[in-house]
Every structure is written in structure tokens, then in C-alpha cells.
Design a protein around this motif. Sequence first.
Motif, short mmCIF file in Angstrom:
data_model
loop_
_atom_site.label_atom_id
_atom_site.label_comp_id
_atom_site.label_asym_id
_atom_site.label_seq_id
_atom_site.Cartn_x
_atom_site.Cartn_y
_atom_site.Cartn_z
N CYS A 41 39.40 49.20 31.37
CA CYS A 41 40.17 48.30 30.50
C CYS A 41 41.45 47.91 31.21
N LEU A 42 41.62 46.61 31.44
CA LEU A 42 42.82 46.07 32.07
C LEU A 42 43.42 44.99 31.18
N SER A 43 44.70 44.71 31.37
CA SER A 43 45.30 43.55 30.74
C SER A 43 44.62 42.31 31.30
N ASP A 44 44.26 41.38 30.42
CA ASP A 44 43.51 40.20 30.85
C ASP A 44 44.46 39.09 31.30
N LEU A 45 45.30 39.40 32.29
CA LEU A 45 46.31 38.44 32.73
C LEU A 45 46.68 38.72 34.18
N CYS A 46 46.23 37.88 35.08
CA CYS A 46 46.57 38.05 36.48
C CYS A 46 48.08 37.90 36.66
N VAL A 47 48.68 38.80 37.43
CA VAL A 47 50.12 38.81 37.59
C VAL A 47 50.61 37.60 38.39
N HIS A 48 49.73 36.94 39.13
CA HIS A 48 50.13 35.85 40.01
C HIS A 48 50.48 34.59 39.23
N ARG A 49 49.50 33.99 38.55
CA ARG A 49 49.73 32.77 37.78
C ARG A 49 49.13 32.83 36.39
N GLY A 50 48.87 34.03 35.93
CA GLY A 50 48.43 34.19 34.55
C GLY A 50 47.00 33.81 34.26
N GLY A 51 46.15 33.81 35.28
CA GLY A 51 44.74 33.53 35.04
C GLY A 51 44.09 34.64 34.23
N ALA A 52 43.04 34.29 33.49
CA ALA A 52 42.31 35.28 32.68
C ALA A 52 41.30 36.00 33.56
N LEU A 53 41.50 37.30 33.78
CA LEU A 53 40.58 38.07 34.61
C LEU A 53 39.18 38.10 34.02
N SER A 54 39.09 37.96 32.70
CA SER A 54 37.78 37.98 32.03
C SER A 54 36.91 36.80 32.44
N VAL A 58 33.09 40.70 38.91
CA VAL A 58 33.23 42.10 39.31
C VAL A 58 32.44 42.33 40.58
N SER A 59 33.08 42.99 41.54
CA SER A 59 32.44 43.34 42.80
C SER A 59 32.81 44.78 43.12
N GLY A 60 31.80 45.63 43.27
CA GLY A 60 32.09 47.05 43.41
C GLY A 60 32.76 47.54 42.15
N ASP A 61 33.93 48.16 42.29
CA ASP A 61 34.68 48.60 41.11
C ASP A 61 35.87 47.69 40.83
N CYS A 62 35.96 46.57 41.54
CA CYS A 62 37.12 45.68 41.42
C CYS A 62 36.76 44.41 40.65
N ILE A 63 37.79 43.80 40.07
CA ILE A 63 37.63 42.53 39.37
C ILE A 63 38.46 41.47 40.08
N THR A 64 37.91 40.27 40.20
CA THR A 64 38.55 39.19 40.94
C THR A 64 38.98 38.08 40.01
N CYS A 65 40.22 37.65 40.13
CA CYS A 65 40.75 36.56 39.32
C CYS A 65 40.06 35.25 39.71
N PRO A 66 39.67 34.42 38.74
CA PRO A 66 38.95 33.19 39.06
C PRO A 66 39.85 32.09 39.63
N TYR A 67 41.18 32.27 39.55
CA TYR A 67 42.09 31.21 39.95
C TYR A 67 42.38 31.20 41.45
N HIS A 68 42.91 32.31 41.98
CA HIS A 68 43.25 32.37 43.40
C HIS A 68 42.57 33.53 44.12
N GLY A 69 41.63 34.19 43.43
CA GLY A 69 40.85 35.23 44.09
C GLY A 69 41.53 36.57 44.27
#
Length: 373
Positions: A41-54, A58-69
Motif C-alpha cells: 500500500c502506497l500513497s497514490d501520488l508520484c512525488v515528481h509531478r503528482g501522477g497517479a501511480l495506480s 508493476v515490475s518485480g516488486d516495484c511500481i512505475t509512474c505512468p507520467y515520467h517513469g
Amino acid sequence: MLKNFWYALEFADKVGRTPRQVRCLGQDFVLYRTESGEPICLSDLCVHRGGALSMGTVSGDCITCPYHGWQYDSNGVCVRIPANAPERAIPRKARVDAYPAVERYGMVWAFLGDLPEEQRPPIPEIPQWADPSFRAVQYEMVVDANYERTFENVVDASHTPFVHGTAFGNPDKPEIPDFRVRQTDWSAEADIPLSPPPPKGLWGLLFRGKELPDFVTVTNAWYLPNIVKLHVRLPIGDLMLYDFNIPLSQDRTLIKILGFRNFFTGGWADGNTRKRIEKILLQDRPVVESQRPELLPFDLSDELHVRSDALQVAYRRRRAQLIKDGWWVGGDDVVTGDSPRRRATVLASPARHDNPELAAAWVHKARQGGDPR
């Protein structure tokens, strides 16, 4: 709304490798599973530009932001910024809030607060989940009312003959005999004798030729912060409903229900059970949505109470103590944005408690007060 508790955010079978957005306490979260199946469970807000991580992957155990990767590990720490040259270090502030998460009783739970593990309240027990004599069903519904109103509605035995009529109560015998409340720091329950209505439909088939009892013992219980149990002892068996009243916002609640029965335990009866649960909620919904004031008063004396309200009174008294102890969502948990002016909930995670120097590192500067303009 109360923080520093375990909240059941989603049915476990709906959480997988595809990111899933959920909302609770006015904040958006993203749920997914690691390769080993552990819920994250993570906050659904990328710290960079506020993209929705949801919206990412998901790759491995990591989640990638759809905006800037930007890629975050399961602890919320950014581990990759594609636009950076390989020799450029990732800033320490490049992280998102990560909340402890577990799967239990068919639900994914997250601890929404910053208390260290040894200070956290327990997750309530649901023993029927592991009992093979019970059959479980799921149901959910959104109600346009505060979660404490929907929460109190379920433990309120005296409304059943009037809101539910002969479907769940007996309008001809609405009296509530005295009952005793058993209470702990995190829960309260009571065995309440209620006059039953005549059974109808599928369940009524088993009552043919049988004399109805004068009273049926119903156990009503609440578990902090937002769970209610209703245990109805029927002549044909036990029906148990666990209501998870998830506060989407101050005025909107997502009710998720786990319903257990030890009669008609074949899958063929699941639809009928869901239909009965839905009928109860549809009867409750317009009444709860019409309640005023919309929010539960903070002062116990602001609403009139009688003996049959003992479970609600027990909750309000415990709630008052928790508010005094600082467990109420507000103040530093609410962030005010700039134009257009907007408020949002941002709950501190345990990482902030463990790393004081980062306590406000990835929080909007407007947290310090007022309009940043």
C-alpha cells in the motif's frame, strides 16, 4: 475520521499485480502485490509531478509512474529516474508514503498512521473466515453519508422494526430489553433480545411447522475504527455480517460486507444471501443519508440518548478520548493547495516517524499554513 488504525481497504481477491486505486480517510492509495504475493500500500501520488501511480505498471516488486517513469520500491523509495544520467544520484526526498499492509480474513488491510509497530491497535478477529462450517459472500455499496453515521446505524438495534419492518424486525414488538455492554479499549459488544419477524422466501421454507421464538438473541458489536458485527441467531442457523465502513470522504462511505452463514452453505444460495444484504442496506441508506447533523457531534450531550443507545454511547466516549490523544484526522494531516484552492488528506506514514529529517520532505509546502500566494 480516526487515524492510527488498521483499515480494511479492499477484498483480497481484487488485489493483484495490476495496480488498484482505493480511497480512505479522504486520501488515495494504490494497492498491488509483490512477486511473492505480499500486498503493498502506497500513497497514490508520484512525488515528481503528482501522477497517479495506480495508472502505472508493476515490475518485480516495484511500481512505475505512468507520467515520467519514476520507479518506486515496495517501501516507497524511488529507485529509478529514467531522465537522469546514470551517474546522477536519486534525491533522498524522492519517495512516497508506504503504509504497512497485510492480507487477513479475505481483506487487504493497511495501517493508516505513523505509530511504530508495537504501539498499533490490533486487527479485529473474524474467526468465521477459517471455520469450514460457514459460507462467506461479499457485498459492497456506496452511501452518501459520513461513515460514523453508517457505523452507528448497524449497532443501533432499536431502528430495526421501523426501518426494516417485517424484513428484519417486528413493528408489533419494538421494545428493547435491558442489555449489558462488554467493552475493551478497541471494541464493544452486546447480546440484545429482539422479537423476530415471520420468515419469508427461501429461508422461510425451514420454518414450516415450527413455532417462532418470542425473542432472538442478536449480538451487535463494533471494532475500532470502522467495523461493525451483526450476529443473528436464527432457528435455522447463524448469520453474521461484518460491515467495513470505509470513509471515502467526510460525507461519503463505501460499505464492504463479509457475510457468513452456516445454513444453506452451497454456492447456489449465495445470490439469495447477497439479495437479503442488499435489501437491508437499501432500507438503511435513505434514512442515514437524511440524518442531520451530517457529522457525529463531538459533545455527547449534543444528541439525546436512551438506554437502548448504549453501544453508540460507548463508541462516542471512546472516540472522545482518542480525539484528545491526537488520533483524529485534521490539522497537519490536511494539506491546502494553491489555485484553484484545494484541500486534501495526506497521512503521515511510519517512515516519517522513523526519519524525522524527512518528516515533511515530500509534503506540499502549504502544509505550514495558509494560501502560499
